[in-house]
Motif scaffolding. Structure first.
Motif, PDB file in Angstrom:
ATOM      1  N   GLU A 114       1.047  -0.846  -0.333  1.00 28.99           N
ATOM      2  CA  GLU A 114      -0.226  -0.107   0.296  1.00 28.99           C
ATOM      3  C   GLU A 114       0.762   1.285  -0.006  1.00 28.99           C
ATOM      4  O   GLU A 114       0.666   2.193  -0.785  1.00 28.99           O
ATOM      5  N   GLU A 115       1.889   1.667   1.065  1.00 31.04           N
ATOM      6  CA  GLU A 115       2.556   2.188   0.891  1.00 31.04           C
ATOM      7  C   GLU A 115       3.372   3.156  -0.178  1.00 31.04           C
ATOM      8  O   GLU A 115       3.650   3.515  -1.064  1.00 31.04           O
ATOM      9  N   ALA A 116       4.137   1.739  -0.936  1.00 28.28           N
ATOM     10  CA  ALA A 116       5.017   1.936  -2.241  1.00 28.28           C
ATOM     11  C   ALA A 116       3.498   2.168  -3.732  1.00 28.28           C
ATOM     12  O   ALA A 116       4.332   2.873  -3.781  1.00 28.28           O
ATOM     13  N   LYS A 117       2.115   1.989  -3.229  1.00 29.77           N
ATOM     14  CA  LYS A 117       1.860   2.132  -4.570  1.00 29.77           C
ATOM     15  C   LYS A 117       1.000   3.704  -4.331  1.00 29.77           C
ATOM     16  O   LYS A 117       0.656   4.318  -5.568  1.00 29.77           O
ATOM     17  N   SER A 118       0.871   4.016  -2.889  1.00 21.51           N
ATOM     18  CA  SER A 118       0.567   5.438  -2.906  1.00 21.51           C
ATOM     19  C   SER A 118       1.399   6.120  -3.650  1.00 21.51           C
ATOM     20  O   SER A 118       0.311   7.607  -3.869  1.00 21.51           O
ATOM     21  N   GLY A 119       2.200   6.115  -3.409  1.00 19.10           N
ATOM     22  CA  GLY A 119       2.866   7.468  -4.960  1.00 19.10           C
ATOM     23  C   GLY A 119       2.617   7.499  -6.406  1.00 19.10           C
ATOM     24  O   GLY A 119       3.529   8.347  -6.819  1.00 19.10           O
ATOM     25  N   VAL A 326      12.849   0.203  -7.266  1.00 15.04           N
ATOM     26  CA  VAL A 326      12.705   1.154  -9.067  1.00 15.04           C
ATOM     27  C   VAL A 326      11.926   2.321  -8.831  1.00 15.04           C
ATOM     28  O   VAL A 326      12.357   2.797  -9.571  1.00 15.04           O
ATOM     29  N   THR A 327      11.021   2.127  -8.495  1.00 16.11           N
ATOM     30  CA  THR A 327       9.447   3.050  -8.940  1.00 16.11           C
ATOM     31  C   THR A 327       9.904   4.191  -7.056  1.00 16.11           C
ATOM     32  O   THR A 327       8.643   5.085  -6.722  1.00 16.11           O
ATOM     33  N   SER A 328      10.805   3.792  -6.356  1.00 17.06           N
ATOM     34  CA  SER A 328      11.171   5.016  -5.695  1.00 17.06           C
ATOM     35  C   SER A 328      11.013   6.283  -5.851  1.00 17.06           C
ATOM     36  O   SER A 328      11.903   6.660  -7.193  1.00 17.06           O
ATOM     37  N   TYR A 329      10.740   7.819  -5.062  1.00 19.65           N
ATOM     38  CA  TYR A 329      10.698   8.707  -5.709  1.00 19.65           C
ATOM     39  C   TYR A 329      11.976   9.217  -5.986  1.00 19.65           C
ATOM     40  O   TYR A 329      12.367   9.441  -7.207  1.00 19.65           O
ATOM     41  N   ASP A 330      13.420   8.573  -5.549  1.00 16.46           N
ATOM     42  CA  ASP A 330      14.412   8.915  -6.060  1.00 16.46           C
ATOM     43  C   ASP A 330      15.329   8.572  -7.000  1.00 16.46           C
ATOM     44  O   ASP A 330      15.577   8.945  -7.739  1.00 16.46           O
TER      45      ASP A 330
END
Lengths: 417, 300
Positions: A114-119, A326-330
């Motif tokens: 959920e946390e990863a998908k939210s952004g 790989v889908t994180s903001y940075d």
């Protein structure tokens, strides 16, 4: 005699050994397949190195060459033969079919989902949602925009900061930008509608106009929706530009935009890097695709790549850790800045980099209008509608009749599915 | 331990088999197995998107034979065959006759005419696409300069297939010309001289002496040219992708589209099997006719 058998064994081993896919690198814990433009590879490798530093898990990045279809064929052949990497980048349009076939696994129950998908931009995730389950996270996205030559606008006495917003304005502007010689032969086309020998791309360009008129690939009852008023209006508009006004070529002109033969066209951000590197003098603007009226909310076919985990892959949890990385903001900002693909996070718009890179900002902002080219048997549907478009544009057929024939064929296909 | 001594002839035969073994292994793996695998697939509902498949009997065959696009692709294939297959044979023969003359710079011409054969279809197709681009291409530029009407070339169904066939003739004719040339040079000069002394002209000499003498090669060339035409794919894939409006969708292209773009492997396999049957029937009939014409038992 023993020697002979040994020889046979060695020969057989050599023959069979050559058939084994050689992608497993020594010590690699995760296998990660990437695809598309090879210029992207170094950025993805660096990204995985950062993942290894963070988690201690090695990643072997495997670059798959070829166009979308070829890569998809390779991938499905590998999966069919019983082997699969841990994480794969696949084209957005294939995810739903792969999910329905059970080839890829849902990510919902993996830790931190959920946390990863939210952004992530919701419209970019939606094509990967099947029956309420999410089968992939987008790693890069794109849509198509109206791209225009600002200098040609100035030369024609048009304001390059006020590009057309409606289809009527687009046609008027195309007329003004089209240049002909004394015999009436076109030197510069005002607009290029985007028809090519590629059915998929042609539908990509046709869809926003079709959707803009209120069309849908499939009607509520599940039948084909191309022969509706919306389809006829969209195709008639294309036909008007090509065959009545003669302000658009019937097929895409190779390098037409950069060579000054085309003043406006529908295309995407994947060109920006090449143009910056190879045509630094090219002065172009980017804007949202014009719609039938300014009141119509644009709907633009989304494209891009999605990271998925094959059902038969081992170590799915670590595979998902890699996807989260790989889908994180940075990482998404790093890919964007390296121009290896536009990130797909809505929170990226606040980054100062986008205020200095206006064209990318417009594309990222346009992603809120993204709509998946989702339909049953999408590849065959593309071909059926493409045939109808060609019948009208290249063969003088009536749009209503051509699209009615497309409806018949698509309904037959849907019935056999 | 009991040992067997092989006779000299058996040993030679055994060595022969050993030498042939790599070919047979390759043939079995890459020809025989795929053929039977394709045949089996044509009776299933196999799809690249699906990991399972089930037996569906002749359903795919019925579906393909009722498919309008399959019929269109058959028609296009045979139109292409007529232009390309006949073109390379006729022009190949004419070119061979021209190259058989003792003229200055003969080696240069022979080499020049063979160059297109060596160039890959990808390059040929891209060059033709540039030349025939309807708005900014060289061909229409010259037509305009000459005051002639410009053409749409590959973007109109009326011209696309014919143009690709002409490009194929241009590309392939050199190969067949070389074969014909070799056969022409094999015709005994004494026969031609005798005919000439009897008052026969060049045309009569060609039809009454050279052509009958060359007939085995002619039969071979016709067979190869026609099979080559039936198998054509690259030029259609690169130049037109089967369009516009399906005017260049040949069987090979349609097979590719169904099996690999649409990922319907079972229907693709069915098209491949039907196409194989058509080619076998076609070449078989042609060989029978050719053998009657040439009076030979078989040409290899």
């Amino acid at each position: 005699m023993k020697k002979s058998w040994l020889g046979y064994f060695v020969t057989a081993s050599f023959v069979l050994g050559s058939c084994v896919p050689a992608f497993a690198a020594d010590g690699a814990a995760l296998e990660y397949w990437i695809a598309g433009d090879p210029r992207r590879t170094p950025a993805y490798v660096e990204s995985c190195e950062r993942f290894t530093e963070k988690t201690g898990i090695n990643v072997n990045v495997v670059e798959e060459a070829g166009d979308n279809t070829q890569i998809q064929q390779k991938l499905l052949t590998m999966i069919a033969s019983g082997s699969a990497p841990n994480v794969i980048q696949v084209d957005t349009m294939y995810v739903a079919d792969m999910a329905k076939a059970g080839i890829i696994t849902p990510l919902d129950d993996l830790p931190g989902f959920e946390e990863a998908k939210s952004g992530l931009i919701e419209a970019e995730v939606l094509p990967s949602v099947v029956d309420g389950k999410t089968y992939g996270f987008p790693i890069r996205g794109n849509s198509i925009q109206l791209i225009y030559n600002k200098q040609m606008f100035r030369d024609a006495g048009l304001d390059p900061e006020a590009p057309p917003k409606t289809l009527d304005e687009l046609a008027d502007t195309a007329v003004k930008l089209t240049k002909r010689d004394d015999d009436g032969n076109v030197d510069v086309f005002g607009f290029e509608i985007g028809m090519s020998t590629d059915a998929h791309w042609t539908l990509h360009a046709f869809s926003p106009i079709f959707w803009g008129y209120g069309g849908e690939y499939q009607l509520e009852d599940g039948s084909s929706g191309f022969g509706t008023d919306a389809g006829v209006q969209a195709l008639s508009y294309w036909n008007k530009l090509v065959n009545e006004l003669e302000v658009s070529p019937s097929e895409r002109v190779q390098d037409g935009f950069v060579s000054g033969r085309i003043a406006m066209m529908l295309d995407g951000e994947w060109n920006f890097r090449t143009w910056r590197e190879e045509y630094p003098e090219l002065d172009y603007g980017v804007t949202t695709i014009p719609m039938p009226s300014e009141e119509v909310v644009p709907q633009i076919p989304l494209g891009g790549r999605v990271c998925v985990i094959p059902t038969m892959a081992e170590d799915k949890e670590n595979g998902f850790e890699l996807i989260k990385h790989v889908t994180s903001y940075d990482e998404q900002m790093a890919y964007t800045k390296d121009e290896v693909g536009l990130g797909v996070r809505s929170d990226m718009l606040d980054d100062s980099w986008f205020s200095e890179n206006e064209n990318y900002r417009i594309v990222l902002d346009d992603m809120k209008y993204s709509k998946a080219k989702a339909a049953t048997e999408i590849m065959q549907m593309d071909t059926i509608v493409y045939d109808a478009i060609q019948q009208v544009i290249n063969n003088g057929a009536d749009p209503a009749e051509a699209l009615a024939e497309a409806d018949v064929q698509y309904n037959d296909l849907l019935a056999s599915y | 331990m009991k040992t067997h001594k092989l006779s000299n002839s058996r040993r030679k035969a055994f060595i022969g088999v050993i030498f042939l073994l790599p070919f047979f292994i390759h043939f079995a793996i890459f020809q025989i197995y795929p053929f039977f695998s394709t045949l089996a697939t044509s009776f299933t509902n196999a799809n690249l998107m699906s990991l399972t498949q089930k037996f569906v009997g002749f359903k795919n065959y019925v579906s393909v034979l009722q498919d309008k696009l399959f019929i269109i692709s058959l028609k296009n294939t045979f139109i292409y065959l007529l232009i390309d297959g006949v073109g390379v044979v006729v022009f190949g023969m004419l070119m061979a006759l021209a190259l058989n003359k003792k003229i200055r710079g003969l080696s240069f011409f022979r080499t020049t005419y063979y160059i297109p054969v060596l160039v890959d279809w990808t390059i040929v197709s891209i060059v033709f696409l540039f030349i025939l681009e309807p708005n900014f291409g060289i061909a229409n530029y010259f037509l305009r300069e000459l005051g002639l009407p410009t053409q749409k070339f590959l973007t109109t169904p009326k011209q696309a297939l014919i143009i690709i066939a002409i490009a194929s003739v241009w590309k392939g004719v050199g190969y067949y010309a070389v074969l014909f040339l070799a056969a022409l040079q094999d015709v005994p000069e004494t026969l031609k001289e005798a005919a000439s002394l009897d008052g026969a002209g060049p045309v009569r000499i060609f039809f009454s002496i050279s052509l009958p003498h060359m007939m085995p090669v002619v039969v071979f060339v016709v067979l190869m040219a026609f099979i080559g035409s039936l198998k054509g794919f690259d030029q259609f894939y690169i130049m037109t992708s089967g369009g516009p409006a399906r005017s260049t969708t040949t069987i090979m292209y349609y097979f590719y589209e169904v099996a690999f773009t649409n990922m319907n492997t079972s229907k693709g396999a069915t098209i491949a099997i039907l196409f194989t049957i058509i080619v076998l029937a076609f070449t078989g009939t042609q060989r029978l006719l050719s053998n009657k014409l040439s009076g030979v038992e078989g040409v290899n």
